[in-house]
Design a protein around this motif. Structure first.
Motif, short mmCIF file in Angstrom:
data_model
loop_
_atom_site.label_atom_id
_atom_site.label_comp_id
_atom_site.label_asym_id
_atom_site.label_seq_id
_atom_site.Cartn_x
_atom_site.Cartn_y
_atom_site.Cartn_z
N CYS A 189 20.34 -11.79 -8.09
CA CYS A 189 20.53 -10.39 -7.65
C CYS A 189 20.49 -9.44 -8.84
CB CYS A 189 21.91 -10.24 -7.01
SG CYS A 189 21.91 -10.55 -5.28
N MET A 190 21.25 -9.78 -9.88
CA MET A 190 21.37 -8.85 -10.99
C MET A 190 20.06 -8.69 -11.76
SD MET A 190 24.21 -7.98 -10.12
CE MET A 190 24.75 -6.72 -11.25
N ASP A 191 19.20 -9.72 -11.69
CA ASP A 191 17.89 -9.64 -12.35
C ASP A 191 16.78 -9.13 -11.41
OD1 ASP A 191 18.69 -10.47 -14.80
OD2 ASP A 191 18.17 -12.58 -14.52
N SER A 192 17.14 -8.75 -10.21
CA SER A 192 16.09 -8.48 -9.21
C SER A 192 15.51 -7.07 -9.34
CB SER A 192 16.65 -8.68 -7.79
OG SER A 192 17.61 -7.68 -7.51
N GLU A 193 14.27 -6.97 -8.86
CA GLU A 193 13.62 -5.65 -8.76
C GLU A 193 14.42 -4.77 -7.80
OE1 GLU A 193 9.57 -6.14 -7.45
OE2 GLU A 193 9.21 -7.64 -9.02
N ASP A 194 14.99 -5.40 -6.77
CA ASP A 194 15.73 -4.63 -5.77
C ASP A 194 16.97 -3.96 -6.37
OD1 ASP A 194 13.96 -5.03 -3.76
OD2 ASP A 194 15.13 -6.55 -2.70
N PHE A 195 17.63 -4.63 -7.30
CA PHE A 195 18.80 -4.01 -7.94
C PHE A 195 18.35 -2.77 -8.71
CE2 PHE A 195 22.07 -4.34 -11.55
CZ PHE A 195 22.93 -3.46 -10.92
N ARG A 196 17.20 -2.91 -9.41
CA ARG A 196 16.67 -1.76 -10.14
C ARG A 196 16.35 -0.62 -9.15
NH1 ARG A 196 11.69 -3.54 -12.64
NH2 ARG A 196 12.99 -5.32 -13.14
N GLU A 197 15.68 -1.01 -8.05
CA GLU A 197 15.33 -0.03 -7.02
C GLU A 197 16.58 0.63 -6.42
OE1 GLU A 197 13.02 1.64 -5.83
OE2 GLU A 197 13.46 2.06 -3.72
N GLY A 198 17.61 -0.16 -6.18
CA GLY A 198 18.86 0.37 -5.60
C GLY A 198 19.49 1.41 -6.51
N ARG A 199 19.54 1.09 -7.80
CA ARG A 199 20.14 2.04 -8.76
C ARG A 199 19.32 3.33 -8.83
NH1 ARG A 199 19.62 -2.62 -12.25
NH2 ARG A 199 18.30 -1.60 -13.79
N ARG A 200 17.99 3.14 -8.93
CA ARG A 200 17.12 4.33 -9.06
C ARG A 200 17.21 5.21 -7.84
NH1 ARG A 200 11.78 1.53 -11.47
NH2 ARG A 200 12.50 1.39 -13.62
N ALA A 201 17.13 4.55 -6.67
CA ALA A 201 17.16 5.34 -5.42
C ALA A 201 18.45 6.15 -5.34
CB ALA A 201 17.04 4.39 -4.22
N PHE A 202 19.56 5.54 -5.76
CA PHE A 202 20.83 6.27 -5.72
C PHE A 202 20.76 7.49 -6.62
CE2 PHE A 202 25.04 7.36 -7.27
CZ PHE A 202 25.74 7.48 -6.08
N MET A 203 20.27 7.29 -7.86
CA MET A 203 20.22 8.39 -8.82
C MET A 203 19.24 9.47 -8.36
SD MET A 203 22.50 7.45 -10.82
CE MET A 203 22.43 8.80 -11.98
N GLU A 204 18.16 9.05 -7.71
CA GLU A 204 17.14 10.02 -7.26
C GLU A 204 17.44 10.57 -5.88
OE1 GLU A 204 13.53 7.72 -7.69
OE2 GLU A 204 13.88 7.46 -9.85
N LYS A 205 18.59 10.19 -5.33
CA LYS A 205 19.04 10.66 -4.01
C LYS A 205 17.98 10.42 -2.93
CE LYS A 205 22.12 14.25 -5.88
NZ LYS A 205 23.24 13.32 -6.04
N ARG A 206 17.46 9.20 -2.89
CA ARG A 206 16.50 8.84 -1.84
C ARG A 206 16.89 7.48 -1.27
NH1 ARG A 206 13.45 4.84 -3.96
NH2 ARG A 206 13.29 4.79 -6.22
#
Ligand code: COA
Length: 273
Positions: A249-266
């Motif tokens: 999980c911590m190495d996943s693309e999805d974790f990166r996507e989850g963080r980015r989406a939160f910061m970008e409010k999407r």
């Protein structure tokens, strides 16, 4: 009406098990309404085939199990087959082997599963429902395990799940009497997670399935694996499996996507990688 998908993409067991998938959600329907969806051996095996195909379909992220018609989820094993297939210990062992293999698939299913319960949920129907991750029921459902009324031993796996959901005391009450309880009581004792009016059952179930299918698959898998391990005896727990999925999980693309989406409010778009 339970508005389950009308057009099954595929069927098994002579049309008595229906399988469909759309928008990341797989649906398996027990389809023998004239017999209150009683499960024949062929249906157990059809359930196994449908579970396997939906498990192996990379687009499916969650699976709903439901009964056809307005009377039953599953009214148990098909008693009319018992004289031939389950009339003594030897025959029963064969029967159990064949049906247990399918239940094991559900017990170890890697994707989240939801039982959408309307009407009677009895005996083997309870086994199916208790093996799923989440149980939603309509307010007119009835639950019970009438094994003592038939002279059948319910078996270790079924009782293990019953005891873990409702505790030993309620398990004894249900098993010794073979009584049926209604949705309100089932909710109160922890047998089901949520009860909704009959007309809202399918919408309520799909809403939860959509929430699951929109979330990060690896994070859900981590929860599923970890909760399964929590339920095991401590000496049987596979802590390595928990650590591994945590790392994934911590190495996943999805974790990166989850963080980015939160910061970008999407809204995040997860791939399961
Ligand atoms: N196995 C085989 N047939 C079943 C069945 C089962 N588990 N459950 C229901 N049926 C059949 C009935 O025999 C009946 O068949 P018929 O139309 O040929 O007479 C039909 O389904 C409708 O059932 P019926 O009893 O008339 O409907 P109901 O709505 O009044 O009651 C139940 C429904 C489910 C409460 C009742 O059928 C029942 O108690 N079934 C047995 C449940 C059971 O013991 N399950 C555990 C098996 S291990």
């Amino acid at each position: 009406m339970l508005d389950t998908p009308k057009a099954a993409e595929k069927s098994h067991a002579d049309g008595k098990i229906l399988q469909s998938a759309s928008d990341g959600i797989g649906v398996i329907t027990f389809n023998n309404p004239d017999k209150r969806n009683a499960m024949s051996l062929e249906m157990w095996e059809g359930l196994g085939s449908a579970l396997t195909e939906l498990r192996d379909d990379p687009d499916v992220r969650v699976v709903i199990l439901a009964g056809a018609g307005d009377k039953a989820f599953v009214s148990g094993a098909d008693i009319s087959q018992f004289e031939k297939t389950r009339h003594n210990a030897q025959a029963s062992e064969q029967y159990s082997k064949r049906s247990e293999a399918q239940r094991a698939l559900l017990a170890n299913y890697p994707k989240p599963t939801i039982a959408c319960i309307r009407g009677f949920c009895l005996g083997g129907g309870m086994q199916v429902a208790m093996l799923t991750d989440i149980r939603l029921a309509s307010d007119n459902s009835q639950f019970g395990i009438p094994a003592a009324k038939l002279g059948i031993a319910y078996g270790y796996d079924g009782l293990k799940h019953l005891v873990s959901l409702v505790g030993p005391s309620w398990a004894r009450l249900l098993m010794y009497t073979g009584m049926r309880i209604d949705s309100a009581e089932a909710l109160r004792i922890g047998l089901v997670d949520r009860v909704v009016p009959d007309t809202e059952l399918w919408n309520a179930t799909s809403e939860i399935a959509r929430a699951i299918s929109g979330n990060a698959p690896l994070a859900i898998k981590a929860a599923k694996i970890t909760i399964a391990q929590v339920l095991k005896d401590s000496d049987k727990r596979d802590m390595d499996a928990i650590r591994q999925i945590g790392t994934d999980c911590m190495d996943s693309e999805d974790f990166r996507e989850g963080r980015r989406a939160f910061m970008e409010k999407r809204k995040p778009s997860f791939t399961g990688r």
